[in-house]
Design a protein around this motif. Structure first.
Motif, mmCIF file in Angstrom:
data_model
loop_
_atom_site.group_PDB
_atom_site.id
_atom_site.type_symbol
_atom_site.label_atom_id
_atom_site.label_comp_id
_atom_site.label_asym_id
_atom_site.label_seq_id
_atom_site.Cartn_x
_atom_site.Cartn_y
_atom_site.Cartn_z
ATOM 1 N N UNK A 402 0.844 -1.205 0.000
ATOM 2 C CA UNK A 402 0.000 0.000 0.000
ATOM 3 C C UNK A 402 0.879 1.255 0.000
ATOM 4 N N UNK A 403 1.955 1.243 0.783
ATOM 5 C CA UNK A 403 2.860 2.413 0.843
ATOM 6 C C UNK A 403 3.555 2.617 -0.501
ATOM 7 N N UNK A 404 3.922 1.505 -1.149
ATOM 8 C CA UNK A 404 4.605 1.620 -2.445
ATOM 9 C C UNK A 404 3.676 2.263 -3.477
ATOM 10 N N UNK A 405 2.417 1.942 -3.389
ATOM 11 C CA UNK A 405 1.474 2.469 -4.385
ATOM 12 C C UNK A 405 1.141 3.939 -4.172
ATOM 13 N N UNK A 406 1.056 4.355 -2.897
ATOM 14 C CA UNK A 406 0.603 5.734 -2.636
ATOM 15 C C UNK A 406 1.758 6.701 -2.388
ATOM 16 N N UNK A 407 2.924 6.172 -1.971
ATOM 17 C CA UNK A 407 4.060 7.058 -1.685
ATOM 18 C C UNK A 407 4.023 7.647 -0.283
ATOM 19 N N UNK A 408 3.023 7.288 0.495
ATOM 20 C CA UNK A 408 2.966 7.726 1.899
ATOM 21 C C UNK A 408 2.552 6.517 2.733
ATOM 22 N N UNK A 409 2.811 6.553 4.049
ATOM 23 C CA UNK A 409 2.405 5.419 4.879
ATOM 24 C C UNK A 409 0.884 5.291 4.808
ATOM 25 N N UNK A 410 0.443 4.079 4.442
ATOM 26 C CA UNK A 410 -0.975 3.862 4.149
ATOM 27 C C UNK A 410 -1.452 2.547 4.737
ATOM 28 N N UNK A 411 -2.575 2.576 5.426
ATOM 29 C CA UNK A 411 -3.217 1.348 5.888
ATOM 30 C C UNK A 411 -3.809 0.664 4.651
ATOM 31 N N UNK A 412 -3.450 -0.607 4.409
ATOM 32 C CA UNK A 412 -3.912 -1.235 3.161
ATOM 33 C C UNK A 412 -5.435 -1.288 3.050
ATOM 34 N N UNK A 413 -6.135 -1.237 4.186
ATOM 35 C CA UNK A 413 -7.608 -1.253 4.127
ATOM 36 C C UNK A 413 -8.148 0.036 3.526
ATOM 37 N N UNK A 414 -7.323 1.094 3.547
ATOM 38 C CA UNK A 414 -7.795 2.386 3.053
ATOM 39 C C UNK A 414 -7.600 2.568 1.548
ATOM 40 N N UNK A 415 -7.102 1.511 0.869
ATOM 41 C CA UNK A 415 -6.949 1.611 -0.592
ATOM 42 C C UNK A 415 -8.277 1.365 -1.305
ATOM 43 N N UNK A 416 -9.225 0.797 -0.575
ATOM 44 C CA UNK A 416 -10.527 0.500 -1.179
ATOM 45 C C UNK A 416 -10.496 -0.698 -2.106
ATOM 46 N N UNK A 417 -9.493 -1.553 -1.954
ATOM 47 C CA UNK A 417 -9.418 -2.753 -2.808
ATOM 48 C C UNK A 417 -10.321 -3.858 -2.272
ATOM 49 N N UNK A 418 -10.753 -4.733 -3.181
ATOM 50 C CA UNK A 418 -11.509 -5.915 -2.749
ATOM 51 C C UNK A 418 -10.540 -6.846 -2.008
ATOM 52 N N UNK A 419 -11.028 -7.575 -1.007
ATOM 53 C CA UNK A 419 -10.134 -8.499 -0.279
ATOM 54 C C UNK A 419 -9.436 -9.473 -1.227
ATOM 55 N N UNK A 420 -8.199 -9.808 -0.893
ATOM 56 C CA UNK A 420 -7.413 -10.729 -1.731
ATOM 57 C C UNK A 420 -7.233 -12.025 -0.972
ATOM 58 N N UNK A 421 -7.542 -13.135 -1.605
ATOM 59 C CA UNK A 421 -7.382 -14.421 -0.943
ATOM 60 C C UNK A 421 -6.391 -15.257 -1.747
ATOM 61 N N UNK A 422 -5.221 -15.507 -1.167
ATOM 62 C CA UNK A 422 -4.252 -16.373 -1.857
ATOM 63 C C UNK A 422 -4.070 -17.630 -1.019
ATOM 64 N N UNK A 423 -4.460 -18.757 -1.538
ATOM 65 C CA UNK A 423 -4.286 -20.004 -0.785
ATOM 66 C C UNK A 423 -2.913 -20.582 -1.052
ATOM 67 N N UNK A 424 -2.419 -21.327 -0.051
ATOM 68 C CA UNK A 424 -1.148 -22.017 -0.260
ATOM 69 C C UNK A 424 -1.346 -23.114 -1.293
ATOM 70 N N UNK A 425 -0.399 -23.333 -2.156
ATOM 71 C CA UNK A 425 -0.550 -24.395 -3.151
ATOM 72 C C UNK A 425 -0.661 -25.777 -2.496
ATOM 73 N N UNK A 426 -1.435 -26.659 -3.112
ATOM 74 C CA UNK A 426 -1.552 -28.027 -2.604
ATOM 75 C C UNK A 426 -0.275 -28.813 -2.861
ATOM 76 N N UNK A 427 0.496 -28.329 -3.817
ATOM 77 C CA UNK A 427 1.772 -28.979 -4.129
ATOM 78 C C UNK A 427 2.793 -27.898 -4.454
ATOM 79 N N UNK A 428 3.875 -27.839 -3.692
ATOM 80 C CA UNK A 428 4.946 -26.878 -4.004
ATOM 81 C C UNK A 428 5.841 -27.452 -5.092
ATOM 82 N N UNK A 429 6.563 -26.555 -5.743
ATOM 83 C CA UNK A 429 7.514 -26.993 -6.744
ATOM 84 C C UNK A 429 8.774 -27.464 -5.995
#
Ligand code: MIC
Ligand code: SF4
Length: 643
Positions: A402-429
């Motif tokens: 969030x800070x990288x995108x705005x250039x100021x210290x930013x709470x990521x909840x304040x970007x207004x983005x939809x929640x991101x869900x990344x699951x761990x892979x069932x099989x790692x490489x």
């Protein structure tokens, strides 16, 4: 008796002592790890023991710290480490394979086993239910020789997690909350064991972010139970056979319980210059940011990096910001590449650094003068980034993005983005070709030594009386980064004691080395939690080389205290805390140590002021006494071993 996970693992490895908090115990070590910056010295010490092969179940040598190779030094060290590993029965993780803690978690962690590592963030593998402890290189050398590891039986603090993390709040915020409450001194002599209904919702890499940064509490280690989540993780790593269940017995108790409600936890940030200087991100929001660094052994799991990638997708980092990404392992780097994450990083203008410690230890990517740097790392000690007057903050990967995108210290909840869900892979490489197994015919392997590999220092038996002046008088929370800095200039000198000693206390007082040498050595005086942070034994070895004979403080950090004893520097604390105020830099001191004994106080003469000060040697066992009398652990250890 009902035991918690910590007590169970210790009981299964106990060589001497009892499970009574505070009393000296020794435990059997199953696995060891080293990294290059501490490993070279550890292997020279192992070599001095005269054994043909390590006696552990598994020992791994990693290369991840000294990667800049601006001269021959680091490359020579790498070659020494690789040939040494081949000869002595050690696995070697080649440069490029990733940061020791992350690779160890992925490929070698084993629930219920003990791991001793010459790096303070070894507790990372506690996320997979190991008892994983950081120590100085000499302790690792002794463990590789099959000797038990000595420590005080820790108190066990239970951290009860309830609820579930909300969008854009992650594991880093949990450990920042623990640091906010307990501070960088709050964990000394303690293990933090996580339990409760919230545990099941955390993946193994998320748990490891927490156990990794538990090092910043000064804790002996941190541990999670080994449960179905651990099993699934090991299965995805192709290692289900390494799994076993380790959960607290019904009715097990803790010395203290902290409760954290994950439902209400917010994004947090550690402000300069201490990991416990924690505020909510919203409290410091709006501060202009010059640099963002994402990665390190704390926060570079697949989920961390894919979440950041999703946040950056299709955007470019703010104009005033330089974003660096240093993935923790080759496995994660490959998978993030395969799954499109790398493309988003490159598209956003991120600078892709190698899978190594890099900016975390001041090896490149230093912030600009007085610049604010937001990092997903675990330490923001003064000067550590390579820029003395930079302001380094520590936060989650989500907050960093969030800070990288705005250039100021930013709470990521304040970007207004939809929640991101990344699951761990069932099989790692899984591809272990960058891990070299020990040689089949070790007698044919020659250990390759370049000019940067200096000889080990010689032990000198302790004199009857210690004399010298107060060489420096310091305050509380002095870190090993103050004592023996790292960074691009100093790190390549880790195998060269005379050269590296010239940098002792450089961040606070550049004249220390010449003053110590010209005055014939003496004492260091400081406040509480002296020597917190890194496991680097150079923070004891180099002062000793300059003539430091004793360190007198209000209290010590665990690993540094052990390192001082290992190298024959007498650790002392004030019996009356107020005496710290009386002592002045430059005072001439004399201490008769003929009466040295367990629990005995000694009288220190301040010859300049004509006063006596009662001091307590911090020696917990007969072994410690013996090490101080002999001037260090190496000669003692050689006598203990059956060859
Ligand atoms: C650190 O994070 O401070 C280090 C660099 O990894 C150290 C080890 C070292 O100084 O070589 C640590 O944590 O022990
Ligand atoms: Fe490397 Fe930083 Fe982790 Fe230490 S804390 S092992 S320097 S990434």
């Amino acid at each position: 008796m009902a035991h918690n996970v910590t007590q169970k693992i210790i009981a299964a490895h106990l060589v001497s002592g009892e499970l009574q908090a505070g009393s000296p115990i020794s435990i059997r070590i199953d696995q060891t790890l080293t990294q290059d910056a501490t490993g070279t010295m550890a292997y020279l010490q192992f070599e001095a023991l005269g054994l043909p092969k390590v006696r552990t179940e598994l020992s791994v040598s990693y290369v991840d710290h000294n990667m800049l190779q601006s001269g021959f030094e680091n490359a020579d060290d790498h070659r020494f480490l690789q040939s040494f590993a081949a000869k002595y029965g050690i696995h070697f993780s080649r440069p490029g394979n990733g940061i020791c803690h992350q690779v160890h978690l992925e490929r070698f962690s084993k629930p219920g086993r003990t791991l001793l590592g010459s790096d303070s963030h070894t507790p990372t593998s506690g996320g997979a239910g190991m008892l994983a402890i950081g120590a100085g290189g000499l302790d690792i050398a002794l463990a590789m020789g099959g000797l038990a590891f000595n420590l005080n039986m820790p108190q066990v603090i239970g951290v009860k997690l309830t609820g579930r993390l909300q969008p854009f709040v992650s594991a880093k915020d949990i450990i920042l909350e623990v640091l906010r409450r307990k501070t960088v001194k709050g964990g000394v002599g303690k293990v933090f064991e996580y339990f409760g209904p919230g545990v099941a919702s955390l993946s193994v890499p998320a748990r490891s972010t927490i156990t990794n940064m538990g090092a910043e509490l000064g804790a002996t280690t941190s541990v999670f139970p080994s449960d179905a989540v651990t099993r699934a993780y090991l299965k995805a790593q192709g290692r289900e056979a390494d799994w076993s269940e380790w959960v607290a017995d019904a009715g097990a108790s803790y010395d203290e319980v902290l409760e954290i409600d994950l439902d209400t936890l917010e994004p947090l940030i550690a402000c300069p210059h201490s990991p416990d200087n924690v505020k909510t991100v919203r409290e410091v929001a709006g501060t202009p940011v010059a640099q963002v660094a994402i990665g390190s052994c704390t926060n570079s799991s697949y989920t961390d990096l894919m979440t950041v990638s999703a946040m950056l997708k299709g955007k470019v980092v703010a104009e005033g910001v330089s974003l660096g990404i240093s993935p923790g392992s080759r496995q994660v780097m490959e998978m993030v590449t395969q799954d499109g994450g790398l493309l988003n990083f490159i598209g956003a203008g991120a600078r892709i650094l190698e899978s190594a410690c890099g900016p975390c230890i001041g090896m490149g990517f230093a912030p600009p003068s007085e610049g604010v740097s937001i990092r997903s790392f675990n330490r923001n000690f003064y000067g550590r980034s390579g820029t003395k007057n930079a302001a380094v903050y520590l936060a989650s990967p989500e907050t960093c993005a969030a800070c990288a995108l705005t250039g100021v210290i930013t709470d990521p909840r304040d970007l207004g983005m939809a929640p991101i869900q990344v699951d761990l892979p069932g099989q790692f490489l899984v591809d272990d070709r960058m891990i070299v197994a020990p040689a089949g015919e070790p007698e044919k392997v020659e250990v390759l030594r370049g000019p940067n590999i200096a000889k080990l220092p010689v032990n000198h038996a302790a004199p009857d009386e210690i004399r010298g002046s107060v060489l420096i008088r310091l305050g509380d929370d002095i870190t090993t980064d103050h004592i023996m800095p790292a960074g691009a200039k100093v790190l390549p000198l880790r195998s060269n004691l005379p050269a590296i000693s010239e940098y002792v206390f450089h961040v606070v007082d550049e004249s220390f080395p010449s003053r110590a040498k010209s005055s014939g050595g003496g004492f260091i005086v400081a406040g509480h939690n002296y020597g917190q942070g890194s496991s680097r034994e150079h923070a004891a070895l180099a002062p000793r080389y300059l003539g430091v004979k004793a360190v007198l403080v209000q209290s010590f950090a665990r690993i540094h205290l052990a390192n001082l004893i290992n190298f024959g520097i007498l650790p002392l604390t004030f019996v009356n805390a107020a005496d710290y105020e009386k002592m002045q830099a430059g005072d001439e001191l004399a201490l008769d140590i003929r009466g040295l004994g367990l629990g005995k106080t000694l009288l220190l003469q301040d010859l300049s002021q004509g006063i006596e000060i009662a001091v307590q040697p911090q020696l917990a066992s007969e072994r410690d006494l013996e090490l101080i009398r002999k001037g260090g652990a190496l000669s003692w250890a050689s006598e203990q071993l059956e060859k």
